[in-house]
Write an enzyme that holds these catalytic residues in place. Structure first.
Site, short mmCIF file in Angstrom:
data_model
loop_
_atom_site.label_atom_id
_atom_site.label_comp_id
_atom_site.label_asym_id
_atom_site.label_seq_id
_atom_site.Cartn_x
_atom_site.Cartn_y
_atom_site.Cartn_z
N CYS A 117 0.84 -1.20 0.00
CA CYS A 117 0.00 0.00 0.00
C CYS A 117 0.88 1.25 0.00
O CYS A 117 1.90 1.29 0.69
CB CYS A 117 -0.87 0.02 1.25
N ARG A 150 5.89 -0.72 -7.28
CA ARG A 150 6.03 -1.50 -6.04
C ARG A 150 4.96 -2.57 -5.87
O ARG A 150 5.02 -3.34 -4.93
CB ARG A 150 5.96 -0.55 -4.85
N TRP A 189 -2.56 -3.06 -1.65
CA TRP A 189 -2.11 -4.44 -1.87
C TRP A 189 -2.89 -5.26 -0.85
O TRP A 189 -2.68 -5.11 0.36
CB TRP A 189 -0.61 -4.52 -1.65
N ASN A 229 -1.85 2.72 5.36
CA ASN A 229 -0.87 1.70 4.99
C ASN A 229 -0.44 1.02 6.28
O ASN A 229 -0.14 1.70 7.25
CB ASN A 229 0.31 2.39 4.30
N GLY A 230 -0.45 -0.31 6.30
CA GLY A 230 -0.07 -1.04 7.51
C GLY A 230 -1.13 -2.07 7.84
O GLY A 230 -1.97 -2.39 7.00
N GLU A 262 18.70 -18.40 -4.53
CA GLU A 262 18.31 -17.13 -5.14
C GLU A 262 17.79 -17.33 -6.57
O GLU A 262 16.81 -16.70 -6.98
CB GLU A 262 19.51 -16.15 -5.10
N LYS A 264 14.04 -16.21 -7.82
CA LYS A 264 13.83 -15.30 -8.96
C LYS A 264 12.88 -15.93 -9.97
O LYS A 264 11.98 -15.28 -10.47
CB LYS A 264 15.20 -15.01 -9.59
N GLU A 284 9.25 -15.97 -8.62
CA GLU A 284 8.64 -14.64 -8.55
C GLU A 284 8.03 -14.17 -9.85
O GLU A 284 6.94 -13.63 -9.87
CB GLU A 284 9.75 -13.62 -8.24
N HIS A 328 18.26 -37.75 -0.73
CA HIS A 328 17.57 -38.05 0.52
C HIS A 328 16.06 -37.83 0.42
O HIS A 328 15.39 -37.68 1.44
CB HIS A 328 18.17 -37.22 1.67
N LYS A 346 7.07 -4.43 -4.03
CA LYS A 346 8.50 -4.14 -3.96
C LYS A 346 8.97 -3.94 -2.53
O LYS A 346 10.06 -4.36 -2.18
CB LYS A 346 8.80 -2.90 -4.80
C1 F6R Z 1 13.05 -10.84 -4.42
C2 F6R Z 1 12.66 -9.70 -3.66
C3 F6R Z 1 12.20 -9.90 -2.25
C4 F6R Z 1 12.95 -8.93 -1.34
C5 F6R Z 1 12.43 -9.02 0.09
C6 F6R Z 1 13.19 -8.11 1.03
O1 F6R Z 1 13.40 -10.50 -5.72
O2 F6R Z 1 12.70 -8.60 -4.13
O3 F6R Z 1 12.39 -11.20 -1.84
O4 F6R Z 1 14.31 -9.25 -1.39
O5 F6R Z 1 11.07 -8.67 0.11
O6 F6R Z 1 13.12 -6.78 0.61
P1 F6R Z 1 14.14 -5.71 1.14
O7 F6R Z 1 15.49 -6.05 0.63
O8 F6R Z 1 13.63 -4.40 0.60
O9 F6R Z 1 14.09 -5.77 2.64
#
Ligand code: F6R
Length: 584
Positions: free
Chosen positions: A2, A27, A69, A93-94, A457, A461, A464, A480, A579
């Site tokens: 949000c 975001r 969101w 927001n929250g 990682e 990716k 996502e 295993h 984001k």
């Molecule tokens: C993955 C991604 C998320 C952030 C996570 C933490 O591509 O973007 O997994 O890494 O939400 O976000 P930050 O780094 O802003 O605390």
């Protein structure tokens, strides 16, 4: 997540609110709305879907806006903000944790609710407390709230916006043409000349002028934030998506994010703490958590300092043991991740010194920490973290280097910017793998040591932005149990950069090959690429194996990007994701 905007001044509010919301669009959100106070009173427009769909036709010079969101209730127009109760319109927001109890109380008084959100109850509380003094009413309402909030509130018969903040980010600012509120600097227009970050528990009144108040409603000076907006521009020629543009910026992000941690200079206070650190705890989420795992490998190997990495959401609730002499590193691109903020606060309460490794310098985490270590990746707009991950590694490996020096040990210096350029070029061939990945039921990423961190990682990716089920797995663990899931339709990405562990990873490759899987290899070791078991490979320039995630991340990100395109997805705006995750 949000996002909030607000404006009161001499210009029409609606276009300013829409522009601000558009700047924060990247975001992630699922519905949007604005409320504008004009001659005819309060006008509200809300919709499920994009900000573009909101008309800028509402007339008036005072208004609030919101992108939502969904957490409590589906992403519908009814659940979108602003929420209106009698004379009050409000954006939030929250998360209001005691919303259920408060709503029961309102229902018992005969009040009617129009949405399923936790936020609407705040509008009811403010409306009940409002007797002409909006600041007093917002304060009274806030005293009942548990959880987190950034609020912007207006009253139909007032000429002001009142803002309040607890745990969720909120900035207020002013320029010649009026006063502004926004969740982030990016939403403040160039006409806003000064901006202040509201502290936890503080309030602001935006009217003819801007006034900030503490929890006791005594007026106070604000903490000015630097208005750095230059990185938030449009998409340059040659790039279809921000994600790809941000990957192209990896070499520069890494070069800029190396830290000079030594006895003198900017980081000397941090160096002092590092000298006495007996134990390092790291808290982070998602990609930042994976960067922390990479640090753990390198720091333990080169410095022999014990490191413990925990996802922030787990750390905060498990009553962690924080031994004397603990340094806590909180790693976050946005510096606004609610779990990371709470975990850092928990470590601090238990006596740890907290260093925030953040990309956004005016963020809440930066303000709450004992030390701020910047990553200089520049603004990252794509939801999937790419250059910020490599920048975090550059900064974290600088800490490894400094720690090794303190411990009287040797750690190779980190500088992979040139190699990253080569990696970007060589990774383009993953576009040819994408159609097969897009058609897969599930994908595995395997590796050992630092390559296992990279595998985690790579898998995140892919999930996502392509929405494919995938798993990052320690190569030695497959047999295993997970091997049962491998068949001819399962692409497996093997990462092998350690000479000592390469043959062990290749054993796992043989095991999955024997079950029909097609294997794609990402390696820095030329001797591996001619193995018959490999479908295709990306050969990366040689590099110190402990630092290799900064390179192997590049083909992994590229593979995810091309697979997302092959699946018909927008890699910049993956469904359901935001984001900066400012709620728990
Ligand atoms: C993955 C991604 C998320 C952030 C996570 C933490 O591509 O973007 O997994 O890494 O939400 O976000 P930050 O780094 O802003 O605390």
């Amino acid at each position: 997540m949000c996002e909030i905007v607000g404006y009161i001044g001499t210009r029409e509010a609606a276009p300013i609110l829409k522009k601000g919301l558009k700047e924060l669009e990247y975001r992630g959100y699922d519905s949007a709305g604005i409320a504008v106070l004009g001659r005819g009173g309060l006008a509200v427009e809300k919709r499920a879907g994009r900000v573009e769909g909101l008309s800028a036709a509402l007339r008036g010079r005072c208004g609030i806006g919101h992108t939502r969101w969904a957490t409590h209730g589906a992403p519908t127009a009814q659940n979108a903000h602003p929420h209106v109760c009698r004379k009050i319109a409000l954006v939030h927001n929250g998360i209001i944790e005691n919303a259920h109890t408060l709503k029961e109380e309102c229902l018992a008084r005969g009040e009617k609710f129009l949405s399923e959100t936790d936020s609407e109850v705040v509008a009811h509380l403010v409306a009940r407390a409002y007797r002409g003094d909006l600041l007093a009413a917002v304060r009274e309402a806030c005293s009942r709230l548990e959880g987190s909030y950034a609020l912007a509130v207006l009253a139909e018969d007032g000429k002001q916006i009142v803002c309040a903040r607890k745990k969720s980010p909120l900035l207020v600012g002013k320029g010649e043409d009026g006063c502004y509120a926004a969740s982030d600097v990016a939403a403040l227009p160039p006409k806003c000349e000064k901006a202040y970050a509201l502290a936890d528990g503080d309030f602001a009144v935006l009217g003819k002028d801007l006034a900030l108040f503490g929890a006791d409603l005594c007026e106070k000076e604000g903490e000015e934030v630097v208005l750095e907006r230059k990185e938030e521009g449009g998409l340059p020629f040659g790039f279809r998506h921000f994600m790809r543009k941000e990957m192209a910026e990896i070499p520069r992000a890494m070069a800029n994010s190396r830290l000079e941690i030594k006895e003198t200079g900017d980081f000397s206070r941090f160096y002092e703490v590092l000298c006495h650190a007996e134990y390092i705890q790291i808290v982070a989420c998602g990609t930042a958590y994976h960067a922390a795992l990479c640090f753990e490998h390198a720091a333990e190997k080169f410095c022999r300092v014990p490191v413990e990495v925990t996802t922030a959401g787990e750390y905060r609730y498990r009553d962690p043991i924080v031994p004397k002499g603990t340094l806590c590193l909180a790693v976050s691109q946005s510096g606004e991740t609610a779990d990371t903020l709470a975990a850092a606060a928990c470590a601090r309460e238990k006596g740890a010194k907290v260093a925030a490794l953040v990309n956004v310098l005016h963020s809440s985490l930066a303000r709450a920490a004992d030390f701020v270590l910047p990553t200089r990746a520049g603004g990252e707009r794509a939801v999937a973290a790419t250059k910020s991950f490599c920048a975090q590694l550059a900064a974290l490996y600088s800490i490894v280097h400094a720690l090794a020096g303190i411990a009287g040990r040797e750690a190779p210096p980190f500088s992979l910017a040139k190699e990253a350029e080569t990696a970007l070029v060589r990774s383009e061939k993953t576009a040819r793998w994408a159609s097969r990945f897009a058609a897969a039921r599930s994908v595995y990423f395997i590796g050992r040591g630092a390559d296992y961190c990279a595998a985690l990682e790579g898998s995140l990716k892919l999930k996502e932005i392509s929405y494919l089920p995938s798993e990052g797995y320690a190569a030695g663990e497959l047999k295993h149990g997970t091997l049962a899931l491998i068949d001819g339709r399962t692409p497996v990405v093997a990462i092998a950069t350690s000479r000592a562990l390469a043959e062990k990873t290749m054993n796992a490759v043989s095991e999955v090959r024997a079950r029909g899987a097609r294997v794609y290899l990402i390696t820095t070791l030329p001797e591996l690429v001619s193995r018959g078991e490999i479908e295709d490979f990306v050969l990366l320039p040689p590099c110190e194996e402990e630092y290799s995630p900064a390179l192997t991340a590049i083909p992994l990100q590229m593979l995810a990007y091309h697979t997302a395109l092959a699946c018909g997805n927008d890699p910049d705006k993956p469904r359901n994701l935001a984001k900066s995750v400012t709620v728990e």
